[in-house]
Design an enzyme around this catalytic site. Structure first.
Site, mmCIF file in Angstrom:
data_model
loop_
_atom_site.group_PDB
_atom_site.id
_atom_site.type_symbol
_atom_site.label_atom_id
_atom_site.label_comp_id
_atom_site.label_asym_id
_atom_site.label_seq_id
_atom_site.Cartn_x
_atom_site.Cartn_y
_atom_site.Cartn_z
ATOM 1 N N GLU A 1 0.819 -1.219 0.000
ATOM 2 C CA GLU A 1 0.000 0.000 0.000
ATOM 3 C C GLU A 1 0.855 1.272 0.000
ATOM 4 O OE1 GLU A 1 -2.695 0.510 3.326
ATOM 5 O OE2 GLU A 1 -3.662 2.229 2.382
ATOM 6 N N LYS B 1 -2.521 -1.896 -3.201
ATOM 7 C CA LYS B 1 -3.575 -1.053 -2.625
ATOM 8 C C LYS B 1 -3.184 0.409 -2.818
ATOM 9 C CE LYS B 1 -6.025 -0.125 1.719
ATOM 10 N NZ LYS B 1 -6.764 -0.764 2.805
HETATM 11 P P1 13P Z 1 -9.449 4.266 4.170
HETATM 12 O O1 13P Z 1 -10.293 3.509 3.187
HETATM 13 O O2 13P Z 1 -10.220 4.840 5.320
HETATM 14 O O3 13P Z 1 -8.517 5.231 3.514
HETATM 15 O O4 13P Z 1 -8.525 3.174 4.877
HETATM 16 C C1 13P Z 1 -7.936 2.205 4.113
HETATM 17 C C2 13P Z 1 -6.672 1.794 4.740
HETATM 18 O O5 13P Z 1 -6.513 0.651 5.100
HETATM 19 C C3 13P Z 1 -5.615 2.783 4.902
HETATM 20 O O6 13P Z 1 -4.433 2.128 5.218
#
Ligand code: 13P
Length: 336
Positions: free
Chosen positions: A175, A217
């Site tokens: 991510e 992500k």
């Molecule tokens: P949000 O969808 O609230 O941005 O959170 C996703 C997430 O896991 C951030 O690390």
């Protein structure tokens, strides 16, 4: 197909997505403070197990990301939380980074930490039932940032993390979140996100990470939250797809977006448009935290005992996201 690829497809295939319920205790306390509920282990568990035992879990949620506290908790009838998640045929995931800290020599930026002792922690999480993991790097956009240093060092950490996770038999969610904060425009977001993602895959490949057993992500391509630019859903979808098509190797099975401060409806609508336009082989789905939980949390906070009502709110949201992951969401179904 490899075992890791099978796990990845179980999490994000068939119109399913991910429920990101891995807020650290600090973040969850802020969320609960906002709705005037005391943040203690019991309340954090009660809200979360309410979601995890909802009817929509079976059809809409392929994986749930937990925080360390939750993966070790059991519900009132003694069932372990990973078992509760498995009852809906969803896969348990775990956030394994230890947070974004000040980046040395670039103090306005962050480097995500947590590699020390990670191999041992992963073994423990696997035993607890986890089969996928998350590590989040954050980048801010401004004239000077993100710097090459932050882009490189976070990509390197993400790759070392992903290699260790696969060694432990789990699927890493990678991510790299380019934050929405700031007055940059969508073109800046496109450029910086592309640069960040390309560097991540360069490092993942160097570290011999099996891309078929990896989920990306990312953020969607949006103007900054303080920007005057207004762009429509179609433009967001087109720019987001273009960015991913150019930056993500085709072996990656899927992309699960974060919601990153979009409202529940914006995050749903944008994902839907992305799937209408998506001609790549990537699955494009959701890994939402706030955009799956916000309304349910607000509803629950009014009466902590109203489990059924809270689940109905969550079921609707999860259903809307699942439709969006197939390009089948409409305003009409939203307002039913
Ligand atoms: P949000 O969808 O609230 O941005 O959170 C996703 C997430 O896991 C951030 O690390």
């Amino acid at each position: 197909m490899s075992e890791l690829n099978n796990i990845a497809l179980k999490i994000i295939g068939n119109g399913k997505g991910i429920l990101a319920a891995d807020e650290s205790t600090g973040t969850m306390t802020k969320r609960l403070d906002n709705v005037k509920i005391e943040s203690n282990p019991q309340n954090r568990l009660l809200f979360r197990e309410t979601l995890f035992s909802s009817a929509s879990m079976k059809d809409c949620i392929g994986g749930v990301i937990l925080y360390d506290e939750t993966i070790k908790q059991s519900n009132a009838s003694g069932k372990k939380i990973p078992e509760l998640i498995a009852d809906s045929h969803a896969v348990t995931g775990i956030k394994v980074d230890s947070g974004a800290k000040t980046l040395p020599n670039s103090p306005e930026e962050k480097i995500t930490e947590g590699l020390d002792g990670l191999r041992e922690r992963l073994k423990e999480y696997y035993k607890l039932g986890a089969r996928f993991t998350k590590w989040r790097a954050v980048y801010t956009i401004s004239e000077k940032y993100p710097s090459d240093l932050s882009i490189y060092s976070n990509a390197h950490a993400l790759a070392r993390y992903a290699a260790l996770v696969q060694e432990s038999g789990m699927v890493p969610i990678v991510e790299p979140e380019v934050l929405m904060n700031g007055n940059h425009n969508s073109e800046d977001c496109f450029q910086k996100t592309s640069e960040v993602i390309k560097k991540c895959f360069e490092q993942l490949e160097l570290h011999k990470v099996e891309l078929k057993g990896t989920i990306l992500k990312p953020n969607m391509i949006l103007p900054g939250s303080d920007s005057d630019e207004r762009i429509d859903t179609l433009k967001i979808a087109e720019m987001t797809i273009k960015c991913l098509e150019e930056s993500v190797p085709s072996e990656v099975p899927g992309i699960a977006f974060l919601s990153g401060g979009q409202t529940e409806k914006e995050a749903t609508k944008n994902l839907n448009q992305i799937n209408i336009k998506n001609e790549t082989n990537f699955i494009m789905t959701y890994s939402y935290g706030r955009a799956l939980q916000q309304s349910a949390l607000k509803f629950w906070s009014k009466d902590l005992k109203n489990i059924k009502g809270t689940q109905e709110v969550f079921n609707h949201r999860a259903k809307m996201c699942s439709l969006a992951s197939k390009g089948e969401w409409t305003e009409k179904v939203e307002n039913i």
